[in-house]
Design an enzyme around this catalytic site. Sequence first.
Site, PDB file in Angstrom:
ATOM      1  N   HIS A  51       0.843  -1.199   0.000  1.00 43.21           N
ATOM      2  CA  HIS A  51       0.000   0.000   0.000  1.00 43.21           C
ATOM      3  C   HIS A  51       0.871   1.240   0.000  1.00 43.21           C
ATOM      4  O   HIS A  51       1.878   1.313   0.699  1.00 43.21           O
ATOM      5  CB  HIS A  51      -0.887   0.005   1.259  1.00 43.21           C
ATOM      6  CG  HIS A  51      -1.843   1.145   1.284  1.00 43.21           C
ATOM      7  ND1 HIS A  51      -3.071   1.095   0.681  1.00 43.21           N
ATOM      8  CD2 HIS A  51      -1.737   2.383   1.814  1.00 43.21           C
ATOM      9  CE1 HIS A  51      -3.683   2.252   0.840  1.00 43.21           C
ATOM     10  NE2 HIS A  51      -2.886   3.054   1.534  1.00 43.21           N
ATOM     11  N   ASP A  65     -14.508   3.561   8.201  1.00 43.75           N
ATOM     12  CA  ASP A  65     -13.440   4.418   7.675  1.00 43.75           C
ATOM     13  C   ASP A  65     -13.976   5.303   6.556  1.00 43.75           C
ATOM     14  O   ASP A  65     -13.626   6.472   6.463  1.00 43.75           O
ATOM     15  CB  ASP A  65     -12.263   3.576   7.166  1.00 43.75           C
ATOM     16  CG  ASP A  65     -11.236   4.467   6.478  1.00 43.75           C
ATOM     17  OD1 ASP A  65     -10.636   5.308   7.178  1.00 43.75           O
ATOM     18  OD2 ASP A  65     -11.078   4.367   5.253  1.00 43.75           O
ATOM     19  N   ARG A 125     -13.408  13.756   7.712  1.00 42.14           N
ATOM     20  CA  ARG A 125     -12.078  14.368   7.877  1.00 42.14           C
ATOM     21  C   ARG A 125     -11.775  15.304   6.727  1.00 42.14           C
ATOM     22  O   ARG A 125     -11.218  16.380   6.902  1.00 42.14           O
ATOM     23  CB  ARG A 125     -11.002  13.270   7.975  1.00 42.14           C
ATOM     24  CG  ARG A 125     -11.032  12.539   9.304  1.00 42.14           C
ATOM     25  CD  ARG A 125     -10.192  11.277   9.242  1.00 42.14           C
ATOM     26  NE  ARG A 125      -8.830  11.536   8.852  1.00 42.14           N
ATOM     27  CZ  ARG A 125      -8.048  10.653   8.220  1.00 42.14           C
ATOM     28  NH1 ARG A 125      -8.512   9.461   7.916  1.00 42.14           N
ATOM     29  NH2 ARG A 125      -6.817  10.967   7.916  1.00 42.14           N
ATOM     30  N   SER A 159      -6.814   4.514   9.498  1.00 41.65           N
ATOM     31  CA  SER A 159      -7.598   4.456   8.256  1.00 41.65           C
ATOM     32  C   SER A 159      -6.971   3.444   7.287  1.00 41.65           C
ATOM     33  O   SER A 159      -7.650   2.553   6.755  1.00 41.65           O
ATOM     34  CB  SER A 159      -7.633   5.865   7.641  1.00 41.65           C
ATOM     35  OG  SER A 159      -8.075   5.837   6.319  1.00 41.65           O
ATOM     36  N   LYS A 184      -8.229  -0.844   6.533  1.00 42.71           N
ATOM     37  CA  LYS A 184      -8.590  -1.362   5.206  1.00 42.71           C
ATOM     38  C   LYS A 184      -7.702  -2.545   4.808  1.00 42.71           C
ATOM     39  O   LYS A 184      -8.153  -3.494   4.175  1.00 42.71           O
ATOM     40  CB  LYS A 184      -8.503  -0.240   4.168  1.00 42.71           C
ATOM     41  CG  LYS A 184      -9.706   0.691   4.250  1.00 42.71           C
ATOM     42  CD  LYS A 184      -9.605   1.852   3.286  1.00 42.71           C
ATOM     43  CE  LYS A 184      -8.580   2.826   3.737  1.00 42.71           C
ATOM     44  NZ  LYS A 184      -8.763   4.198   3.344  1.00 42.71           N
TER      45      LYS A 184
HETATM   46  N1  URA Z   1      -5.103   7.011   2.757  1.00 41.10           N
HETATM   47  C1  URA Z   1      -6.086   6.473   3.480  1.00 41.10           C
HETATM   48  O1  URA Z   1      -6.643   5.441   3.120  1.00 41.10           O
HETATM   49  N2  URA Z   1      -6.467   7.099   4.612  1.00 41.10           N
HETATM   50  C2  URA Z   1      -5.894   8.240   5.053  1.00 41.10           C
HETATM   51  O2  URA Z   1      -6.282   8.745   6.083  1.00 41.10           O
HETATM   52  C3  URA Z   1      -4.865   8.787   4.274  1.00 41.10           C
HETATM   53  C4  URA Z   1      -4.474   8.144   3.134  1.00 41.10           C
END
Ligand code: URA
Length: 444
Positions: free
Chosen positions: A81, A160, A167, A182, A186
């Site tokens: 990621h 999220d 946010r 966050s 995921k």
């Molecule tokens: N990518 C994400 O999935 N969440 C964040 O808060 C910042 C970048």
Amino acid sequence: MNIQEIIAKKRDKQELTKEEINFFIKEYTNNNIADYQASALIMAIYLNGMSKEETVNLTLAMANSGDILDLSELGIVVDKHSTGGVGDKVTLILAPIIASLGVPVAKMSGRGLGYTGGTIDKLESIPGYKVNISEEEFIKNVKKIGISLIGQTMNLAPADKKIYALRDATSTTESIPLIASSIMSKKIAAGANKIVLDVTYGSGAFMKTKERAKELADEMIEIGRLAGRETVAVITPMEEPLGKNVGNTLEVIEAIEALKGKMAEDVKNIVLELGSNMLKLAGRGNNLEENKCKMMENILNGKALEKFKELVVNQGGDVGYIEDTNKFEKAKYILPVVLEKKTEQDSRITEVKNIDSAEEEANINKRIGIVKELKAEEIGKLSVFLGGGRIKKEDKIDQAVGITFNKKIGDVVEEGDIVAYIHANNEEKARVAVEKLKKIYVLN
Ligand code: URA
């Protein structure tokens, strides 16, 4: 337990318990807590931070707020990621290399939002490629050919999704516990047992300095450890765009060229660094340099490109485009960008001393300067302006538009040099973009 008490506790810098965090996430996901209350709590977290334990509890609560993908039948699955970038086509190159070395790649990627791009939008440049397939088909594909790259079809970490939108709207994005939870929620929901993170810093990244990127990386590594998912992070600069192109089709073509062995140096460094760590986590060798050699070998012998073709065929894409990239639809207007030499008073030339020969002097006279800045964020916004990215989730994107760079940071620019090309489908926009890009280039 009620939300007012939880907000007050965080406002007063006290630590929240696991039960309180679970209550907030469950009730907010079920729409029993109002957005204004959730916003107040998120702002309190942004201002007062979270302990490691609170961050882990928040991550697990968000991961458990929706479906959890079970990839156990695939053995060790290593996910990758990136925390975000401009021109980031790394997954398109890295995933087939890793799969060609026998490590299963089962990856759900995102779409671009704001000025950063997304792998799924890029894959959709390939006619026929299906990014939305069922969970069963996804797993079946990985079992059959060792790789599948898809969008998020399942209901992964819905908490999220809601909190991220809040946010965005309340200027609370740049918080280390909030970003870490966050991303990791995921990744955990997407079923990976091991995770390699590309944590970016610089003008095109959430973290503006290397130190902040390191802090974020440490936090995610710790969450991974406590959640039983071994995690490794690589810290990479995102001061200028990655590689030679920004734009969906342009980046897919660049990725195909990279799989044929023609890879820009900055892209290659990141691909090899991340990939060697993925192989290590998958138990394919502890020596990172040896792992990099294995990766290069599979690029040079064509196995990585073959795996990419297999992926495209298996997901319904037209492999003819991979075999002949001239088939991809081009933008209607492809305009060169040439920088002008400034006048004496406004010179971009730094004072040069000790000129040894007439030839050297002539060369220096032709020189306009050396590229000092090419801010990734500005380039990302330019790509959005051309139609290559979205401001709102529902926006449709134009696959063919973007920017190709001939000159990047550290390169010498001489009079008449084409530093870049603008690819656009609207003539007026193309001309405006040329002028905008001239201003984004800062020379020494
Ligand atoms: N990518 C994400 O999935 N969440 C964040 O808060 C910042 C970048």
